[in-house]
Design an enzyme around this catalytic site. Structure first.
Site, short mmCIF file in Angstrom:
data_model
loop_
_atom_site.label_atom_id
_atom_site.label_comp_id
_atom_site.label_asym_id
_atom_site.label_seq_id
_atom_site.Cartn_x
_atom_site.Cartn_y
_atom_site.Cartn_z
N TYR A 1 -9.68 -9.97 9.18
CA TYR A 1 -10.11 -10.04 7.87
C TYR A 1 -10.39 -11.52 7.42
CZ TYR A 1 -8.83 -5.38 6.43
OH TYR A 1 -8.47 -4.13 6.26
N TYR B 1 -6.45 5.89 20.74
CA TYR B 1 -7.62 5.62 20.13
C TYR B 1 -8.00 4.07 20.18
CZ TYR B 1 -8.44 10.30 19.76
OH TYR B 1 -8.72 11.40 20.08
N GLN C 1 0.77 -1.19 -0.01
CA GLN C 1 0.03 -0.01 -0.09
C GLN C 1 0.85 1.26 -0.07
OE1 GLN C 1 -2.39 -0.80 3.69
NE2 GLN C 1 -3.44 -2.48 2.63
N GLU D 1 -13.33 3.80 11.41
CA GLU D 1 -13.76 4.71 12.44
C GLU D 1 -13.86 6.45 12.02
OE1 GLU D 1 -11.02 4.03 15.61
OE2 GLU D 1 -12.07 2.06 16.40
N HIS E 1 -0.48 -0.48 5.82
CA HIS E 1 -1.03 0.69 6.72
C HIS E 1 0.24 1.50 6.76
CE1 HIS E 1 -3.33 -2.81 8.77
NE2 HIS E 1 -3.85 -2.61 7.56
#
Ligand code: HEC
Length: 473
Positions: A366, A355, A180, A345, A253
């Site tokens: 997943y 958080y 990613q 979120e 991520h």
């Protein structure tokens, strides 16, 4: 913390043995009475949106845990563990949503028709539909040109008359395109007209040929700035370049996204698949950071005095925020972040706050194996809202242009997996309503209010840049 993390994994697999997937949990234990398609039988339908015993996640959890033996519903709390019951709740929520939205088709926007939404009707205009490859983010130059990043590492220009310049900016920092990661965020310094600074968020590191012939990659999100002279990247300065020891081989991520305010830059480093590392203040991943926009650490950052903590950390316990923006009315910072399966979120980011990832989450793994049963914990923040099933949130912006007056100060959240844009209405820093305003024309990567007041959207698969203009235009 790293050893704690190993302990944690070790403990959960010891305690629960081989993890059973939630689909299998359902078909083995529940489908006999509730139906293979959740349609009901001896027990009621679990997808019709009717919940006799209460409709909140907590109620459904209780219905499963405690059962109702008199009416023929088994209490599952002795047989299934808390994480498994929680995963079943998420699973039933996904199925309920799919069932209730089945056959509901959102009108697919196209350039030759008007798309109606609650507050404004719009047309889409295609600006670029050829030549962009994996575009990621957009920034608007004061002269009407636009900058667009491409994940593989190119910074492209769109001319003021809306053409893609075939020549990319030369000399931009090399990026490690890996999973990613790659060249991601681009943003201008608020004083760009006088100082010319352009900021990039990139995956920075090394790629070597390993002994096996397979590439060995080590990388992490970094922030760099430079100036553009003709087609040349010049005057480069690193704003945030973590110690190489923090690089990892994970392809997931990376976060990024920048917000500038009062001389500071806020940016995200995703947790890189490191789960519990998001809770560890001595690691940069899984955090939102704040620095002065020249890279210096502000002395009033929340963890500057905490031993071993990374001093740029502003908030922690994040998984993978890929949307970050500020409400200019009150200076509140908001993010959207990817949860695991379920549990994406929206958060309001407060300094020093935790958080919760991965200690609390509204999602599961997943592959459908349960994760944790708790969604709340003292000392950990609750999201303003969460999405089950996941939408895979991407670029995020407050609309503050003058073309769509009724959209003023609403949040616009792009989504990759659900291929949509959500308009989120906030009152007193709380989410009060949401509306899908665009759907099904590609994975939405970035959403941004243009200086002309139109809402610009970067789409992937197929790759293009479009904008939303009022239907009256
Ligand atoms: C032996 C049959 C049977 C099995 C097996 C069973 N259920 Fe039920 N279930 C029922 C019945 C009957 C009810 C209705 C009870 C009532 O009216 O309160 C019910 C109610 C429920 C409810 C509450 C629904 C509502 O409207 O509030 C939930 C949630 C639920 N079951 C989930 C499950 C799950 C998840 C499993 C598997 C882990 C499961 N059930 C297995 C028979 C069963």
């Amino acid at each position: 913390m790293r050893s704690l993390f190993i302990l944690y994994i070790g403990f959960s697999s010891l305690a629960f043995g081989e993890q059973i997937k939630v689909d299998d949990l359902y078909s083995k234990n529940c489908s006999g009475c509730h139906g293979a398609k959740f349609e009901g039988g001896q027990g009621g339908s679990l997808v019709d949106g009717q919940w006799k015993n209460g409709s909140t996640d907590k109620d459904i959890y209780q219905s499963i845990a405690k059962g109702n033996p008199q009416l023929g519903m088994t209490p599952w709390e002795g047989t299934l563990n808390n994480d498994q019951i929680r995963a079943l709740v998420i699973f039933l929520r996904e199925k309920e949503k799919q069932h209730l939205t089945q056959g509901m088709s959102f009108p697919t926007p196209s350039p030759d028709k008007v798309t109606k939404t609650e507050l404004h009707d719009y047309r889409i205009e295609t600006i670029i539909d050829q030549g962009l490859k994996n575009p990621w983010a957009i920034a608007f130059l004061p002269d009407g040109r636009k900058l667009i990043t491409e994940k593989a590492g190119r910074l492209r220009i769109i001319t003021s008359d809306g053409k893609l310049d075939p020549v990319a900016i030369e000399g931009t920092p090399p990026v490690i395109e890996h999973g990613q990661g790659g060249m991601m965020e681009v943003a201008l310094h608020p004083d760009y007209p006088t100082n010319g600074w352009v900021y990039l968020g990139i995956s920075d590191g090394t790629r070597e040929k390993g002994a096996s012939g397979k590439d060995k990659v080590r990388c992490i999100t970094a922030v760099v700035r430079g100036k553009i002279k003709d087609h040349q990247w010049t005057s480069q300065e690193w704003i945030y370049r973590p110690d190489p020891k923090f690089r990892s081989g994970a392809g997931v991520h990376f976060g990024t996204r920048f917000v500038f305010d009062k001389g500071y830059i806020y940016f995200v480093v995703g947790e890189r698949g490191g789960l519990m590392e998001a809770q560890n203040l001595s690691l940069p991943n899984g955090k939102i950071h704040r620095l002065f926009d020249d890279g210096r650490v502000p002395s009033d950052n929340p963890f500057v005095k905490t031993p071993d903590a990374i001093p740029s950390i502003w908030s922690y316990g994040h998984r993978n925020p890929q949307g970050l923006t500020m409400d200019r009315r009150d200076g509140s910072l908001y993010d959207t972040e990817h949860g695991p399966r379920g549990g994406d979120e929206v958060n309001r980011i407060k300094p020093g706050s935790n958080y919760g990832w991965p200690v609390i989450t509204y999602g599961m793994n997943y592959n459908g194996t349960p994760m944790v049963s708790i969604t709340e914990k003292d000392g950990m923040e609750q999201p303003l809202t969460y999405w089950v099933p996941s939408i895979a949130p991407s670029g995020l912006d407050f609309y503050n242009g003058d073309q769509f007056p009724k959209w003023q100060n609403d949040l616009f959240a792009g989504a990759l997996a659900q291929q949509e844009i959500r308009r989120i209405h906030l009152v007193d820093q709380k989410v009060v309503s949401q509306e899908i305003i665009l759907k099904n024309i590609g994975r939405v990567r970035d959403v941004a209010t243009g200086p002309d007041g139109f809402l610009y959207v970067i789409l992937n698969d197929p790759d293009r840049l479009i904008r939303l203009v009022p239907a009256e235009n």
